[in-house]
Motif scaffolding. Structure first.
Motif, short mmCIF file in Angstrom:
data_model
loop_
_atom_site.label_atom_id
_atom_site.label_comp_id
_atom_site.label_asym_id
_atom_site.label_seq_id
_atom_site.Cartn_x
_atom_site.Cartn_y
_atom_site.Cartn_z
N VAL A 178 0.85 -1.18 0.00
CA VAL A 178 0.00 0.00 0.00
C VAL A 178 0.89 1.25 0.00
O VAL A 178 1.77 1.39 0.86
N LEU A 179 0.66 2.11 -0.96
CA LEU A 179 1.42 3.34 -1.11
C LEU A 179 0.44 4.51 -1.02
O LEU A 179 -0.49 4.60 -1.82
N ILE A 180 0.65 5.39 -0.05
CA ILE A 180 -0.27 6.50 0.18
C ILE A 180 0.43 7.81 -0.15
O ILE A 180 1.46 8.14 0.45
N GLY A 181 -0.11 8.53 -1.12
CA GLY A 181 0.43 9.81 -1.53
C GLY A 181 1.43 9.66 -2.67
O GLY A 181 2.08 8.63 -2.84
N LEU A 182 1.53 10.71 -3.46
CA LEU A 182 2.40 10.68 -4.63
C LEU A 182 3.86 10.47 -4.27
O LEU A 182 4.59 9.80 -4.99
N ASP A 183 4.30 11.01 -3.13
CA ASP A 183 5.70 10.82 -2.73
C ASP A 183 6.02 9.34 -2.54
O ASP A 183 7.06 8.85 -3.00
N ALA A 184 5.16 8.60 -1.86
CA ALA A 184 5.38 7.16 -1.63
C ALA A 184 5.30 6.38 -2.95
O ALA A 184 6.10 5.47 -3.20
N ILE A 185 4.33 6.75 -3.79
CA ILE A 185 4.20 6.08 -5.09
C ILE A 185 5.44 6.35 -5.93
O ILE A 185 5.97 5.45 -6.58
N ALA A 186 5.94 7.59 -5.89
CA ALA A 186 7.12 7.96 -6.67
C ALA A 186 8.36 7.21 -6.18
O ALA A 186 9.14 6.69 -7.00
N GLU A 187 8.56 7.14 -4.88
CA GLU A 187 9.72 6.43 -4.34
C GLU A 187 9.72 4.98 -4.79
O GLU A 187 10.73 4.46 -5.26
N PHE A 188 8.58 4.32 -4.66
CA PHE A 188 8.45 2.92 -5.07
C PHE A 188 8.66 2.77 -6.58
O PHE A 188 9.44 1.92 -7.03
N THR A 189 7.99 3.60 -7.36
CA THR A 189 8.04 3.48 -8.82
C THR A 189 9.45 3.73 -9.35
O THR A 189 9.92 3.00 -10.22
N ARG A 190 10.11 4.74 -8.83
CA ARG A 190 11.47 5.05 -9.30
C ARG A 190 12.46 3.94 -8.95
O ARG A 190 13.43 3.73 -9.68
N ALA A 191 12.20 3.22 -7.88
CA ALA A 191 13.08 2.11 -7.49
C ALA A 191 12.78 0.84 -8.27
O ALA A 191 13.69 0.09 -8.64
N VAL A 192 11.50 0.59 -8.55
CA VAL A 192 11.08 -0.70 -9.11
C VAL A 192 10.96 -0.70 -10.64
O VAL A 192 11.44 -1.62 -11.30
N LEU A 193 10.31 0.30 -11.19
CA LEU A 193 9.99 0.26 -12.63
C LEU A 193 11.22 0.19 -13.54
O LEU A 193 11.27 -0.68 -14.41
N PRO A 194 12.23 1.05 -13.38
CA PRO A 194 13.38 0.97 -14.29
C PRO A 194 14.14 -0.36 -14.18
O PRO A 194 14.74 -0.81 -15.15
N ALA A 195 14.07 -0.99 -13.01
CA ALA A 195 14.79 -2.24 -12.78
C ALA A 195 13.92 -3.47 -13.03
O ALA A 195 14.37 -4.59 -12.81
#
Length: 138
Positions: A55-72
């Motif tokens: 569960v990711l709440i707020g754009l900051d949390a979504i961004a942190e997760f996405t930037r770590a996971v999506l490119p890799a």
């Protein structure tokens, strides 16, 4: 599959098209492993639950997760996103059921995201509350 909706007015038809374009952008940014393009689709107060239940709440949390996971992301093949049902809860709120399919040379898997999208005052639709659910075989 075809997108299902109730009878539409001209305004709703334009909104449906805009929503379909957001889903198409999700597909494009996921395929390109483009976190910034993906994050641009979210409302600042968004809530996202991943296919594995994070569960990711707020754009900051979504961004942190996405930037770590999506490119890799380590998957080969193709992913498609198809809106299969759009239901307006209010003129500025829509529930969008999506069929998500990952295809590789070895296998195919499916997800069933639900996007609750909201329309800003300027007419732009954004992802606001989303749940990505993996479809189990069998």
């Amino acid at each position: 599959m075809t997108t299902e909706t109730t009878e539409t007015t001209g305004t709703e038809a334009a909104d449906i098209q805009a929503i379909k374009e957001i889903v198409a952008t999700v597909q494009r940014t996921q395929r390109a492993k483009d976190p910034e393009g993906f994050l641009a689709l979210f409302h600042p107060d968004a809530l996202w639950t991943t296919g594995h239940g994070k569960v990711l709440i707020g754009l900051d949390a979504i961004a942190e997760f996405t930037r770590a996971v999506l490119p890799a992301a380590n998957w080969e093949g193709e992913v498609t996103y198809e809106p299969v049902h759009i239901q307006f809860l209010r003129p500025d709120v829509a529930a969008v059921k999506v069929r998500q399919v990952y295809r590789s040379a070895e296998e195919e898997s499916e997800g069933a995201p639900l996007y609750v999208m909201t329309k800003r005052g300027d007419g732009k639709w954004l992802l606001h509350a989303c749940q990505n659910t993996q479809v189990q075989a069998g």
